[in-house]
Enzyme design. Structure first.
Site, mmCIF file in Angstrom:
data_model
loop_
_atom_site.group_PDB
_atom_site.id
_atom_site.type_symbol
_atom_site.label_atom_id
_atom_site.label_comp_id
_atom_site.label_asym_id
_atom_site.label_seq_id
_atom_site.Cartn_x
_atom_site.Cartn_y
_atom_site.Cartn_z
ATOM 1 N N CYS A 92 0.814 -1.217 0.000
ATOM 2 C CA CYS A 92 0.000 0.000 0.000
ATOM 3 C C CYS A 92 0.846 1.263 0.000
ATOM 4 O O CYS A 92 0.305 2.368 -0.163
ATOM 5 C CB CYS A 92 -0.890 0.041 1.251
ATOM 6 S SG CYS A 92 -1.957 -1.380 1.499
ATOM 7 N N HIS A 110 -6.071 2.059 5.189
ATOM 8 C CA HIS A 110 -6.621 1.226 4.118
ATOM 9 C C HIS A 110 -7.328 0.045 4.754
ATOM 10 O O HIS A 110 -6.741 -0.672 5.572
ATOM 11 C CB HIS A 110 -5.503 0.728 3.204
ATOM 12 C CG HIS A 110 -5.955 -0.244 2.159
ATOM 13 N ND1 HIS A 110 -7.105 -0.067 1.419
ATOM 14 C CD2 HIS A 110 -5.412 -1.422 1.735
ATOM 15 C CE1 HIS A 110 -7.256 -1.077 0.585
ATOM 16 N NE2 HIS A 110 -6.245 -1.912 0.764
ATOM 17 N N HIS A 112 -10.117 -3.408 4.193
ATOM 18 C CA HIS A 112 -10.774 -4.361 3.306
ATOM 19 C C HIS A 112 -12.185 -4.641 3.819
ATOM 20 O O HIS A 112 -12.692 -5.757 3.702
ATOM 21 C CB HIS A 112 -9.977 -5.666 3.236
ATOM 22 C CG HIS A 112 -8.739 -5.571 2.404
ATOM 23 N ND1 HIS A 112 -8.006 -6.687 2.046
ATOM 24 C CD2 HIS A 112 -8.098 -4.524 1.846
ATOM 25 C CE1 HIS A 112 -6.959 -6.316 1.319
ATOM 26 N NE2 HIS A 112 -6.995 -5.000 1.182
ATOM 27 N N GLU A 141 -27.178 11.797 9.200
ATOM 28 C CA GLU A 141 -26.448 12.572 10.204
ATOM 29 C C GLU A 141 -24.951 12.297 10.220
ATOM 30 O O GLU A 141 -24.141 13.209 10.380
ATOM 31 C CB GLU A 141 -27.042 12.295 11.597
ATOM 32 C CG GLU A 141 -26.428 13.090 12.739
ATOM 33 C CD GLU A 141 -26.742 14.592 12.680
ATOM 34 O OE1 GLU A 141 -26.097 15.338 13.434
ATOM 35 O OE2 GLU A 141 -27.618 15.003 11.892
ATOM 36 N N HIS A 208 -12.488 -4.359 -3.594
ATOM 37 C CA HIS A 208 -11.223 -4.396 -2.852
ATOM 38 C C HIS A 208 -11.349 -3.775 -1.468
ATOM 39 O O HIS A 208 -11.137 -4.440 -0.458
ATOM 40 C CB HIS A 208 -10.163 -3.667 -3.690
ATOM 41 C CG HIS A 208 -8.791 -3.640 -3.095
ATOM 42 N ND1 HIS A 208 -7.652 -3.610 -3.859
ATOM 43 C CD2 HIS A 208 -8.358 -3.594 -1.809
ATOM 44 C CE1 HIS A 208 -6.585 -3.582 -3.075
ATOM 45 N NE2 HIS A 208 -6.997 -3.549 -1.830
#
Length: 246
Positions: A92, A110, A112, A141, A208
């Site tokens: 990443c 990140h 998943h 909200e 992903h």
């Protein structure tokens, strides 16, 4: 000389402070594991702190991560100044750096999350809007927890409203990019989405997961939590035949 450099590199990840980036990455990864965000070895977080970027390794179970597993990069040169033996930096990394460079973010998460994945699949069907390349929602909200651009003002106005955040009547839009066989190959399309959507604090990756950033760890974390709530709500609303944008 080499021993001095090694000692200096090791000192970068040694601290009793639980909010030190090396400690914080480990504790947050354990927390994200309980959310189902980083199942297996997927997902993670990177923190840009002062002149350094702290990165989780690839292939290490997130709930078992320790500070000695953390990579440290020099921000200016983009060179690693601490590389744990027998480990590889997160795939990443180019995506985290894109958020730091394009938005001046200081933390990028990140996940998943299954909810993030399902939202991209629902958008793909075209049943919630004409553009399969964007997730949109309004009049909920929790949208008020999302900042414009992801690294905007944290100033609080009278009544507790955060300046720089989306409002209840605003339409939140999160771009969706196509997945690739190798995560690092997502960088170009992610950067394009960041430029095209200047108010987004995140980018969804079809089938992903999602990348979320903030001006600090707290903002990145709270926005990731708010978005995951909204993704789950969107899936449940779709089951009931309710539209995300009214």
């Amino acid at each position: 000389m080499a021993d001095t450099q090694n000692a200096s590199a090791e000192a970068l990840i040694k601290s009793e402070d639980p909010k030190h980036p090396a400690n914080l990455i480990c504790s947050l990864c354990r927390q994200f594991y309980t959310f189902g965000w980083v199942t297996g070895t997927g997902g993670g977080i990177s923190i840009r702190h002062e002149d350094h970027v702290f990165l989780a390794p690839s292939g290490v179970e997130k709930e078992l991560m320790q500070p000695e597993n953390i990579f440290v990069m020099d921000w200016a040169s983009k060179e690693y100044i601490r590389r744990p033996l027998a480990l590889k930096p997160s795939a990443c990394t180019p995506l985290f750096l894109a958020a730091f460079t394009q938005r001046d973010a200081r933390a990028c998460i990140h996940t998943h999350s299954q909810w993030a994945v399902l939202v991209t699949l629902l958008c793909e069907t075209g049943q919630q809007g004409p553009d399969p390349g964007v997730f949109a929602m309004n009049k909920i909200e929790q949208i008020k927890g999302i900042s414009r651009g992801g690294a905007g003002s944290m100033e609080v106005a009278e009544g507790g409203r955060k300046l720089g955040n989306l409002g209840y009547f605003d339409t939140m839009q999160i771009p969706i990019i196509e997945n690739t066989a190798h995560e690092e190959d997502l960088r170009e399309s992610l950067e394009e989405a960041i430029v095209k959507w200047p108010e987004t604090c995140a980018v969804l990756v079809k089938r992903h997961g999602v990348y979320v950033w903030g001006k600090n760890v707290t903002q990145a974390k709270t926005q990731a939590e708010s978005l995951d709530y909204l993704f789950q709500l969107a899936v449940e609303m779709h089951k009931l035949g309710l539209k995300w944008v009214s």
